[in-house]
Design a protein around this motif. Structure first.
Motif, PDB file in Angstrom:
ATOM      1  N   PHE A 125      36.355  34.931  27.378  1.00  0.00           N
ATOM      2  CA  PHE A 125      34.940  34.799  28.765  1.00  0.00           C
ATOM      3  C   PHE A 125      34.441  34.978  29.147  1.00  0.00           C
ATOM      4  CE2 PHE A 125      35.930  29.490  28.286  1.00  0.00           C
ATOM      5  CZ  PHE A 125      36.673  29.300  27.516  1.00  0.00           C
ATOM      6  N   ASP A 126      35.217  36.574  30.075  1.00  0.00           N
ATOM      7  CA  ASP A 126      34.198  37.011  30.697  1.00  0.00           C
ATOM      8  C   ASP A 126      33.525  38.074  29.748  1.00  0.00           C
ATOM      9  OD1 ASP A 126      35.697  36.880  33.147  1.00  0.00           O
ATOM     10  OD2 ASP A 126      36.687  38.178  33.044  1.00  0.00           O
ATOM     11  N   LEU A 127      33.611  38.949  28.570  1.00  0.00           N
ATOM     12  CA  LEU A 127      32.602  39.498  27.948  1.00  0.00           C
ATOM     13  C   LEU A 127      31.631  38.497  26.992  1.00  0.00           C
ATOM     14  CD1 LEU A 127      35.742  41.370  25.970  1.00  0.00           C
ATOM     15  CD2 LEU A 127      34.008  42.315  27.900  1.00  0.00           C
ATOM     16  N   ALA A 128      31.681  36.929  26.936  1.00  0.00           N
ATOM     17  CA  ALA A 128      30.944  36.138  25.993  1.00  0.00           C
ATOM     18  C   ALA A 128      30.321  36.388  27.270  1.00  0.00           C
ATOM     19  CB  ALA A 128      31.573  35.140  25.845  1.00  0.00           C
ATOM     20  N   SER A 129      30.645  35.833  28.502  1.00  0.00           N
ATOM     21  CA  SER A 129      29.404  35.775  29.806  1.00  0.00           C
ATOM     22  C   SER A 129      28.281  36.903  29.496  1.00  0.00           C
ATOM     23  CB  SER A 129      30.030  35.708  30.790  1.00  0.00           C
ATOM     24  OG  SER A 129      30.421  36.791  31.192  1.00  0.00           O
ATOM     25  N   HIS A 130      28.466  38.028  29.583  1.00  0.00           N
ATOM     26  CA  HIS A 130      27.163  38.901  29.554  1.00  0.00           C
ATOM     27  C   HIS A 130      26.491  38.298  28.252  1.00  0.00           C
ATOM     28  CE1 HIS A 130      28.806  41.384  32.415  1.00  0.00           C
ATOM     29  NE2 HIS A 130      29.882  41.581  32.981  1.00  0.00           N
ATOM     30  N   VAL A 131      26.878  38.237  27.076  1.00  0.00           N
ATOM     31  CA  VAL A 131      26.176  37.716  26.012  1.00  0.00           C
ATOM     32  C   VAL A 131      25.199  36.573  25.430  1.00  0.00           C
ATOM     33  CG1 VAL A 131      27.097  39.864  24.010  1.00  0.00           C
ATOM     34  CG2 VAL A 131      27.778  37.618  23.995  1.00  0.00           C
ATOM     35  N   ALA A 159      26.633  31.477  33.056  1.00  0.00           N
ATOM     36  CA  ALA A 159      27.963  30.779  34.101  1.00  0.00           C
ATOM     37  C   ALA A 159      28.922  30.107  33.918  1.00  0.00           C
ATOM     38  CB  ALA A 159      27.034  29.919  34.964  1.00  0.00           C
ATOM     39  N   TYR A 160      28.828  29.175  32.570  1.00  0.00           N
ATOM     40  CA  TYR A 160      29.791  28.211  32.762  1.00  0.00           C
ATOM     41  C   TYR A 160      30.889  29.392  31.834  1.00  0.00           C
ATOM     42  CZ  TYR A 160      26.782  24.817  32.623  1.00  0.00           C
ATOM     43  OH  TYR A 160      25.505  23.667  32.579  1.00  0.00           O
ATOM     44  N   LEU A 161      30.306  29.736  31.024  1.00  0.00           N
ATOM     45  CA  LEU A 161      31.773  31.018  30.942  1.00  0.00           C
ATOM     46  C   LEU A 161      32.703  32.016  31.791  1.00  0.00           C
ATOM     47  CD1 LEU A 161      29.992  31.830  27.908  1.00  0.00           C
ATOM     48  CD2 LEU A 161      32.035  30.855  27.672  1.00  0.00           C
ATOM     49  N   HIS A 171      33.273  30.674  34.915  1.00  0.00           N
ATOM     50  CA  HIS A 171      33.461  29.350  36.043  1.00  0.00           C
ATOM     51  C   HIS A 171      35.125  29.493  34.943  1.00  0.00           C
ATOM     52  CE1 HIS A 171      33.872  26.778  38.875  1.00  0.00           C
ATOM     53  NE2 HIS A 171      34.390  26.002  38.083  1.00  0.00           N
ATOM     54  N   GLY A 172      34.725  29.592  34.004  1.00  0.00           N
ATOM     55  CA  GLY A 172      36.334  29.581  32.718  1.00  0.00           C
ATOM     56  C   GLY A 172      36.692  30.850  32.915  1.00  0.00           C
ATOM     57  N   ALA A 173      36.620  31.366  32.831  1.00  0.00           N
ATOM     58  CA  ALA A 173      37.723  32.508  32.473  1.00  0.00           C
ATOM     59  C   ALA A 173      38.292  33.070  34.352  1.00  0.00           C
ATOM     60  CB  ALA A 173      36.744  33.455  32.527  1.00  0.00           C
ATOM     61  N   GLN A 174      37.240  31.800  35.458  1.00  0.00           N
ATOM     62  CA  GLN A 174      38.090  32.289  36.180  1.00  0.00           C
ATOM     63  C   GLN A 174      39.295  30.925  36.807  1.00  0.00           C
ATOM     64  OE1 GLN A 174      35.513  31.422  39.670  1.00  0.00           O
ATOM     65  NE2 GLN A 174      36.785  30.965  41.007  1.00  0.00           N
ATOM     66  N   TRP A 175      39.050  29.822  35.400  1.00  0.00           N
ATOM     67  CA  TRP A 175      40.277  29.373  36.360  1.00  0.00           C
ATOM     68  C   TRP A 175      40.695  29.490  34.932  1.00  0.00           C
ATOM     69  CZ3 TRP A 175      40.967  26.748  39.733  1.00  0.00           C
ATOM     70  CH2 TRP A 175      39.980  26.316  40.817  1.00  0.00           C
ATOM     71  N   LEU A 176      40.535  29.842  34.333  1.00  0.00           N
ATOM     72  CA  LEU A 176      41.671  30.373  32.553  1.00  0.00           C
ATOM     73  C   LEU A 176      42.585  31.790  33.576  1.00  0.00           C
ATOM     74  CD1 LEU A 176      39.398  31.146  29.427  1.00  0.00           C
ATOM     75  CD2 LEU A 176      41.947  29.583  29.739  1.00  0.00           C
ATOM     76  N   ILE A 177      42.072  32.560  34.394  1.00  0.00           N
ATOM     77  CA  ILE A 177      42.950  33.186  35.621  1.00  0.00           C
ATOM     78  C   ILE A 177      43.986  32.554  36.322  1.00  0.00           C
ATOM     79  CG2 ILE A 177      43.039  35.331  37.213  1.00  0.00           C
ATOM     80  CD1 ILE A 177      40.380  36.138  36.433  1.00  0.00           C
ATOM     81  N   ALA A 178      43.527  31.518  36.763  1.00  0.00           N
ATOM     82  CA  ALA A 178      44.081  30.709  37.634  1.00  0.00           C
ATOM     83  C   ALA A 178      45.171  29.654  36.979  1.00  0.00           C
ATOM     84  CB  ALA A 178      43.350  29.631  38.815  1.00  0.00           C
ATOM     85  N   ILE A 179      45.170  30.005  35.777  1.00  0.00           N
ATOM     86  CA  ILE A 179      46.038  28.934  35.004  1.00  0.00           C
ATOM     87  C   ILE A 179      47.320  30.220  34.465  1.00  0.00           C
ATOM     88  CG2 ILE A 179      46.845  28.182  33.025  1.00  0.00           C
ATOM     89  CD1 ILE A 179      43.849  26.694  32.771  1.00  0.00           C
ATOM     90  N   ALA A 197      26.315  36.007  33.974  1.00  0.00           N
ATOM     91  CA  ALA A 197      28.109  36.809  34.156  1.00  0.00           C
ATOM     92  C   ALA A 197      28.865  37.255  35.268  1.00  0.00           C
ATOM     93  CB  ALA A 197      27.437  37.767  32.691  1.00  0.00           C
ATOM     94  N   VAL A 198      30.281  37.300  34.597  1.00  0.00           N
ATOM     95  CA  VAL A 198      30.693  37.811  35.333  1.00  0.00           C
ATOM     96  C   VAL A 198      30.604  39.573  36.284  1.00  0.00           C
ATOM     97  CG1 VAL A 198      33.584  39.312  35.545  1.00  0.00           C
ATOM     98  CG2 VAL A 198      32.365  36.825  34.245  1.00  0.00           C
ATOM     99  N   PRO A 199      30.855  39.604  37.203  1.00  0.00           N
ATOM    100  CA  PRO A 199      30.191  40.999  37.655  1.00  0.00           C
ATOM    101  C   PRO A 199      31.127  41.823  36.654  1.00  0.00           C
ATOM    102  CG  PRO A 199      30.496  39.864  39.323  1.00  0.00           C
ATOM    103  CD  PRO A 199      30.760  39.113  38.179  1.00  0.00           C
ATOM    104  N   ALA A 200      30.662  43.689  37.025  1.00  0.00           N
ATOM    105  CA  ALA A 200      31.825  44.043  36.732  1.00  0.00           C
ATOM    106  C   ALA A 200      33.284  44.942  37.011  1.00  0.00           C
ATOM    107  CB  ALA A 200      30.963  45.782  36.165  1.00  0.00           C
ATOM    108  N   GLY A 201      32.883  44.677  38.410  1.00  0.00           N
ATOM    109  CA  GLY A 201      34.229  45.499  38.983  1.00  0.00           C
ATOM    110  C   GLY A 201      35.742  44.164  37.997  1.00  0.00           C
ATOM    111  N   PRO A 202      35.148  42.849  38.089  1.00  0.00           N
ATOM    112  CA  PRO A 202      36.421  41.556  38.373  1.00  0.00           C
ATOM    113  C   PRO A 202      36.319  41.970  36.711  1.00  0.00           C
ATOM    114  CG  PRO A 202      34.741  40.327  39.674  1.00  0.00           C
ATOM    115  CD  PRO A 202      34.278  42.200  39.429  1.00  0.00           C
ATOM    116  N   LEU A 203      35.725  42.103  36.037  1.00  0.00           N
ATOM    117  CA  LEU A 203      35.466  42.564  34.405  1.00  0.00           C
ATOM    118  C   LEU A 203      36.381  43.268  34.411  1.00  0.00           C
ATOM    119  CD1 LEU A 203      35.287  41.801  31.753  1.00  0.00           C
ATOM    120  CD2 LEU A 203      32.829  43.265  31.434  1.00  0.00           C
ATOM    121  N   VAL A 204      36.081  44.910  34.980  1.00  0.00           N
ATOM    122  CA  VAL A 204      37.543  46.198  34.956  1.00  0.00           C
ATOM    123  C   VAL A 204      38.706  45.674  35.589  1.00  0.00           C
ATOM    124  CG1 VAL A 204      37.783  48.356  35.857  1.00  0.00           C
ATOM    125  CG2 VAL A 204      35.396  47.832  34.618  1.00  0.00           C
ATOM    126  N   LEU A 205      38.880  45.496  36.387  1.00  0.00           N
ATOM    127  CA  LEU A 205      39.859  44.729  36.942  1.00  0.00           C
ATOM    128  C   LEU A 205      41.063  43.676  36.018  1.00  0.00           C
ATOM    129  CD1 LEU A 205      42.020  44.528  39.365  1.00  0.00           C
ATOM    130  CD2 LEU A 205      41.313  42.789  40.263  1.00  0.00           C
TER     131      LEU A 205
END
Length: 167
Positions: A38-44, A50-52, A54-62, A121-129
């Motif tokens: 989802f993070d990578l898809a948010s960049h394209v 924003a939806y992707l 946000h979805g990635a964030q909640w997938l991380i929580a799950i 899209a997801v910023p580079a920092g959280p994506l790299v982490l």
């Protein structure tokens, strides 16, 4: 080595030959891999980024919640391995890496939640982490496979394994 095959509590850790830990780890692994997708898809994705994100964030929580459940049962499995053995040392490294990955993804969730820019899209920092944590998870998964398939921890004793190869 008989103690390494039987749990502290079969009701909590799973019956002999069918431990719950390997089943439970599929939740965080799947959620965290999907979050990176989802993070990578948010960049394209353009307007849907924003939806992707946000979805990635909640997938991380799950994934974090699933990892806590898997860790609880995995800890019970670790108690079955005699201290000082190669399997026990492998189990400690496996546990340590998994806890580090879970903390990394929990921090990743917090980092994303603290961000105020929700329309991109997801910023580079959280994506790299996320990518680094996923790589460490791969190493830990290898060690988990070694515990089950090489050492047979909580899977099957040697006699039971041999019955599967008799003609």
């Amino acid at each position: 080595m008989r103690p390494a095959k039987h749990p502290v509590s079969a009701a909590l850790a799973g019956p002999y030959g069918h431990p719950f830990h390997p089943i439970l780890v599929t939740v965080p692994i799947g959620a965290w891999v999907a979050s990176v997708v989802f993070d990578l898809a948010s960049h394209v994705a353009g307007d849907d980024a924003a939806y992707l994100a946000h979805g990635a964030q909640w997938l991380i929580a799950i994934g974090v919640l699933g990892a806590l459940a898997a860790a609880t049962v995995g800890f019970l499995d670790l108690f079955t391995i005699p201290a000082g053995t190669p399997a026990f040392r492998t189990g400690l490294v496996h546990m340590t890496l998994n806890l580090a990955v879970t903390v990394a993804f929990a921090l990743d969730f917090w980092w994303r939640a603290a961000g105020t820019d929700t329309g991109r899209a997801v910023p580079a920092g959280p994506l790299v982490l996320s990518i680094v944590a996923l790589a460490v998870l791969g190493v830990s998964g290898y060690l988990g496979g070694k515990l089950a398939y090489r050492y047979g921890v909580r899977v099957a004793d040697e006699t039971t394994q041999a019955t599967g190869f008799r003609r």
